[in-house]
Design an enzyme around this catalytic site. Structure first.
Site, PDB file in Angstrom:
ATOM      1  N   CYS A  11     -10.165 132.999 -42.435  1.00  0.00           N
ATOM      2  CA  CYS A  11      -9.643 131.637 -42.487  1.00  0.00           C
ATOM      3  C   CYS A  11      -9.352 131.334 -43.953  1.00  0.00           C
ATOM      4  CB  CYS A  11     -10.588 130.619 -41.845  1.00  0.00           C
ATOM      5  SG  CYS A  11     -12.156 130.361 -42.665  1.00  0.00           S
ATOM      6  N   CYS A  85      -5.331 131.032 -41.261  1.00  0.00           N
ATOM      7  CA  CYS A  85      -4.987 131.508 -42.609  1.00  0.00           C
ATOM      8  C   CYS A  85      -3.488 131.594 -42.810  1.00  0.00           C
ATOM      9  CB  CYS A  85      -5.648 132.845 -42.916  1.00  0.00           C
ATOM     10  SG  CYS A  85      -4.968 134.270 -42.066  1.00  0.00           S
ATOM     11  N   CYS A  89      -2.480 136.581 -44.219  1.00  0.00           N
ATOM     12  CA  CYS A  89      -3.181 137.763 -43.735  1.00  0.00           C
ATOM     13  C   CYS A  89      -2.220 138.948 -43.684  1.00  0.00           C
ATOM     14  CB  CYS A  89      -3.758 137.494 -42.350  1.00  0.00           C
ATOM     15  SG  CYS A  89      -4.882 138.789 -41.813  1.00  0.00           S
TER      16      CYS A  89
END
Length: 143
Positions: A11, A85, A89
């Protein structure tokens, strides 16, 4: 997937959702699954409301520290679970990715974090079932 599957929770701040998810997975799966967590923009410390909410069910995460998301941590994981996120990522082929929409506990009190904690537990139980489907689960129930 390796003999012992590995999961990375991601996150933004690695201070609430991903830390609670990692705590639940460590508690419920024991050493059968390797657990990692990281954030795209890690906070300085774990969210106190997340620490308190998960401590209410007997899981201690106060000793954890937010960690920065690295390509190496993604590459070393079989399953990457993102929790808000965004596009931060990195994506690698051969990895199982899941994006979990969960309310961000940042700035919320313990009462508002409890439903997030409980939803995370449900999702972790499902994850364990999918990763260890050939093993019997002994998941304790805590109040």
């Amino acid at each position: 997937m390796t003999a012992r599957p590995s999961v990375l929770f991601v996150c933004v701040h690695n201070a609430g959702r991903s830390q609670m998810a990692a705590g639940w997975l460590r508690e419920l799966a024991g050493d059968r699954i390797e657990v990692r967590s990281a954030g795209s923009a890690p906070a300085d410390s774990i969210n106190p409301a997340a620490v308190e909410a998960i401590a209410e069910v007997g899981i201690e995460i106060s000793h954890q520290k937010p960690k920065v998301l690295t390509p190496e941590s993604v590459q070393a994981s079989d399953v990457v679970i993102t929790m808000g996120c965004g596009d931060a990522c990195p994506y690698y082929t051969g990895k199982r990715y899941e994006d979990r929409k969960l309310e961000d506990p940042a700035g919320k009190g313990v009462a508002e974090v409890r439903p997030v904690r409980d939803e995370i537990r449900t999702r972790i139980e499902e994850l364990i079932g999918s990763l260890l489907s050939r093993e019997p689960l002994d998941i304790p129930v805590q109040g």
